[in-house]
Design an enzyme around this catalytic site. Structure first.
Site, PDB file in Angstrom:
ATOM      1  N   LYS A 113       0.851  -1.195   0.000  1.00 43.59           N
ATOM      2  CA  LYS A 113       0.000   0.000   0.000  1.00 43.59           C
ATOM      3  C   LYS A 113       0.878   1.232   0.000  1.00 43.59           C
ATOM      4  CE  LYS A 113      -4.465   0.950   0.190  1.00 43.59           C
ATOM      5  NZ  LYS A 113      -5.565   0.104  -0.329  1.00 43.59           N
ATOM      6  N   GLY A 226     -20.621   6.947   2.648  1.00 44.62           N
ATOM      7  CA  GLY A 226     -19.506   7.171   1.713  1.00 44.62           C
ATOM      8  C   GLY A 226     -19.946   6.858   0.300  1.00 44.62           C
TER       9      GLY A 226
HETATM   10  P1  NAD Z   1     -13.806   7.686  -3.055  1.00 44.39           P
HETATM   11  O1  NAD Z   1     -12.894   8.803  -2.818  1.00 44.39           O
HETATM   12  O2  NAD Z   1     -14.344   7.482  -4.433  1.00 44.39           O
HETATM   13  O3  NAD Z   1     -15.069   7.799  -2.086  1.00 44.39           O
HETATM   14  C1  NAD Z   1     -14.996   8.042  -0.730  1.00 44.39           C
HETATM   15  C2  NAD Z   1     -16.328   8.679  -0.331  1.00 44.39           C
HETATM   16  O4  NAD Z   1     -16.415   8.756   1.075  1.00 44.39           O
HETATM   17  C3  NAD Z   1     -16.505  10.097  -0.871  1.00 44.39           C
HETATM   18  O5  NAD Z   1     -17.812  10.238  -1.379  1.00 44.39           O
HETATM   19  C4  NAD Z   1     -16.341  10.979   0.379  1.00 44.39           C
HETATM   20  O6  NAD Z   1     -17.087  12.165   0.313  1.00 44.39           O
HETATM   21  C5  NAD Z   1     -16.889  10.037   1.431  1.00 44.39           C
HETATM   22  N1  NAD Z   1     -16.457  10.341   2.793  1.00 44.39           N
HETATM   23  C6  NAD Z   1     -15.237  10.745   3.232  1.00 44.39           C
HETATM   24  N2  NAD Z   1     -15.264  10.902   4.570  1.00 44.39           N
HETATM   25  C7  NAD Z   1     -16.509  10.594   4.961  1.00 44.39           C
HETATM   26  C8  NAD Z   1     -17.162  10.547   6.196  1.00 44.39           C
HETATM   27  N3  NAD Z   1     -16.505  10.849   7.290  1.00 44.39           N
HETATM   28  N4  NAD Z   1     -18.442  10.144   6.234  1.00 44.39           N
HETATM   29  C9  NAD Z   1     -19.119   9.830   5.121  1.00 44.39           C
HETATM   30  N5  NAD Z   1     -18.559   9.848   3.921  1.00 44.39           N
HETATM   31  C10 NAD Z   1     -17.278  10.237   3.839  1.00 44.39           C
HETATM   32  O7  NAD Z   1     -13.055   6.384  -2.517  1.00 44.39           O
HETATM   33  P2  NAD Z   1     -13.386   4.865  -2.820  1.00 44.39           P
HETATM   34  O8  NAD Z   1     -12.460   4.389  -3.865  1.00 44.39           O
HETATM   35  O9  NAD Z   1     -14.846   4.671  -2.986  1.00 44.39           O
HETATM   36  O10 NAD Z   1     -12.907   4.217  -1.444  1.00 44.39           O
HETATM   37  C11 NAD Z   1     -13.739   4.194  -0.288  1.00 44.39           C
HETATM   38  C12 NAD Z   1     -13.272   3.095   0.629  1.00 44.39           C
HETATM   39  O11 NAD Z   1     -13.327   1.860  -0.074  1.00 44.39           O
HETATM   40  C13 NAD Z   1     -11.822   3.237   1.129  1.00 44.39           C
HETATM   41  O12 NAD Z   1     -11.716   2.692   2.423  1.00 44.39           O
HETATM   42  C14 NAD Z   1     -11.045   2.370   0.160  1.00 44.39           C
HETATM   43  O13 NAD Z   1      -9.821   1.920   0.722  1.00 44.39           O
HETATM   44  C15 NAD Z   1     -12.046   1.249  -0.034  1.00 44.39           C
HETATM   45  N6  NAD Z   1     -11.818   0.463  -1.245  1.00 44.39           N
HETATM   46  C16 NAD Z   1     -11.981   1.020  -2.476  1.00 44.39           C
HETATM   47  C17 NAD Z   1     -11.732   0.238  -3.590  1.00 44.39           C
HETATM   48  C18 NAD Z   1     -11.940   0.772  -4.983  1.00 44.39           C
HETATM   49  O14 NAD Z   1     -11.719   0.001  -5.936  1.00 44.39           O
HETATM   50  N7  NAD Z   1     -12.389   1.989  -5.163  1.00 44.39           N
HETATM   51  C19 NAD Z   1     -11.313  -1.078  -3.440  1.00 44.39           C
HETATM   52  C20 NAD Z   1     -11.177  -1.609  -2.178  1.00 44.39           C
HETATM   53  C21 NAD Z   1     -11.433  -0.814  -1.076  1.00 44.39           C
END
Ligand code: NAD
Length: 424
Positions: A113, A226
């Site tokens: 990471k 989120g």
């Molecule tokens: P992203 O940036 O697209 O979305 C994150 C969202 O969370 C945004 O809409 C943001 O406004 C919101 N957010 C931030 N702080 C917040 C809070 N305190 N309360 C409510 N909402 C809040 O990111 P993502 O890619 O969707 O990732 C989100 C999570 O999923 C992370 O933990 C990431 O590690 C995990 N994840 C993502 C992927 C992927 O392929 N995108 C894969 C595995 C894990």
């Protein structure tokens, strides 16, 4: 709230959470103490200082990390996060979770990471590009198509992946090497289906969990914390199975509508206004209230440490499917288990993203392009098997799904570590 930096949950150290989870799994499988020590720390953590010429002419120096936890089963694999609260311990924890995630999904990768302490929302496109390229230059000697393959994470996406691929390709032989990184735009060798993959994988685990719990998804209600990449596709694909999304939030706040909200319309609203707040027909609720919504399925899809011992007792969902990494603390987990809530843990529920990243890498190495239906079919097969493997482990050891997934993963990694032995 991690983003606002005001929540006390931000003080929970994610690496300590990851170590506690490893300790619990080690105890259950009576893991040799030496092997336990091997798995308790990353093989390597690189810290890089990233000087960037800002638009105002001044030099700003950012700090970036790349943690490589374990590569016994294959090259390190894991995303790169841009966020003000990135820390060395967060990156170490996330790299350990990647090792377990790849082992649960049974794909030939280890865990890594990366991250940069920065606020990308306050940076121009040019500043972001210069910072990303300088970071890529800083970590170029420890990543590689057969050693460590990065990907997007919070606040990074195809654009940053393209810059990293270009920088790495220029530095290392000056020929295009798409297999150095995944989550690329389609035009640069990205895979069809990658954008939706995390959400799709999660919706597959929910489908399988509903079968086990005899829940009819057509009567199910959903709350998602989120509404970003993972949260949007997860809720859309659960909606496609007949469920109704009644609550959603992002960093600016939450919305609730008992009658259900169309996810596609909600996404368009967020694209237009920058937030889910103000969505027509919905009432405003706080992020805490989203977690406590009376619903069948809760999807935490923001950041770490959102469900803790303090609020876990207020969670009313029957299933918690973790799109985010580490959204539940170990004491929060205990409360959910006691209240008979099935948690589909992060390393299983969001494994669809890294699984399609693996498909992207395979296509790049073979210079092939797969159809979207081929990607989705393979993903369904992989994630269904991963869910059933974890479920079997949960029954075999009589433990919750999180401990079961860690036990399954640790067993698989330990087998590889032992077979390879120590050298030199
Ligand atoms: P992203 O940036 O697209 O979305 C994150 C969202 O969370 C945004 O809409 C943001 O406004 C919101 N957010 C931030 N702080 C917040 C809070 N305190 N309360 C409510 N909402 C809040 O990111 P993502 O890619 O969707 O990732 C989100 C999570 O999923 C992370 O933990 C990431 O590690 C995990 N994840 C993502 C992927 C992927 O392929 N995108 C894969 C595995 C894990």
């Amino acid at each position: 709230m991690v983003e606002s930096g005001k929540s006390s949950s931000a003080s929970i150290n994610p690496f300590e959470v990851a170590l506690t989870q490893l300790d619990e799994a080690a105890k259950l499988i009576k893991l040799d103490s030496g092997l336990h020590k091997v798995l308790a720390s990353p093989k390597r953590v690189l810290i890089v200082s990233i000087p960037v010429k800002m638009d105002n002419g001044r030099i700003e120096v950012f700090t970036g990390f790349r943690s490589q936890h374990n590569d016994a089963r294959g090259p390190y694999k894991g995303g790169i996060r841009y966020h003000p609260q990135v820390s060395i311990d967060e990156v170490k924890a996330l790299s350990m979770w990647m090792t377990w995630k790849c082992a649960v999904a049974d794909i030939p990768y280890g865990g890594g990471k990366g991250g940069i302490i920065c606020n990308p929302k306050q940076m121009s496109e040019g500043e972001l590009e210069r910072m990303t390229r300088r970071y890529a230059y800083g970590i170029a000697d420890i990543i590689g198509p057969r050693t460590d393959i990065p990907a997007p994470d919070v606040y990074t996406g195809g654009k940053e992946m393209a810059w990293i691929m270009d920088t790495y390709s220029a530095l290392k032989g000056n020929f295009v090497q798409p297999e150095i990184i995944t989550g690329k735009p389609i035009a640069l060798g990205g895979s069809l289906g990658r954008n939706e993959a995390t959400g799709r994988g999660l919706s597959i685990t929910v489908r399988e969990a509903a079968k086990k719990l005899k829940i009819n998804l057509k009567q199910a209600t959903v709350a998602v914390q989120g509404f970003g990449n993972a949260g949007q596709f997860a809720s859309q694909l659960v909606q496609d199975q007949g469920a109704k999304v009644v609550a959603a939030s992002d960093s600016k706040g939450g919305v609730f509508n008992k009658a259900g909200m169309d996810v596609i319309a909600l996404r368009k609203h967020k694209e237009k206004t920058g937030s889910v707040t103000g969505f027509s027909g919905a009432k405003a609720i706080s992020n805490e209230e989203v977690l406590e919504t009376d619903c069948t399925l809760l999807i935490p899809a923001a950041l770490e440490n959102q469900i803790t011992a303090k609020n876990a007792g207020k969670v009313k969902a029957k299933i918690v499917a973790e799109a985010a990494n580490g959204p539940t603390t170990p004491d929060g987990d205990d409360v959910l288990y006691k209240n008979k809530i099935m948690v589909i843990p992060d390393i299983l529920a969001n494994g669809g993203g890294v699984t399609v990243s693996y498909f992207e890498w395979l296509q790049n190495l073979r210079r092939e392009y797969w159809s979207e239906s081929e990607v989705n079919e393979r993903l369904d097969k992989n994630i269904t098997k991963a869910f059933l493997d974890v479920y079997d482990t949960h029954e075999k050891y009589g433990v919750n799904m999180r401990k079961a997934s860690t036990v399954l993963a640790v067993n698989r990694v330990v087998e590889a570590v032992q077979m390879r032995g120590l050298w030199p």
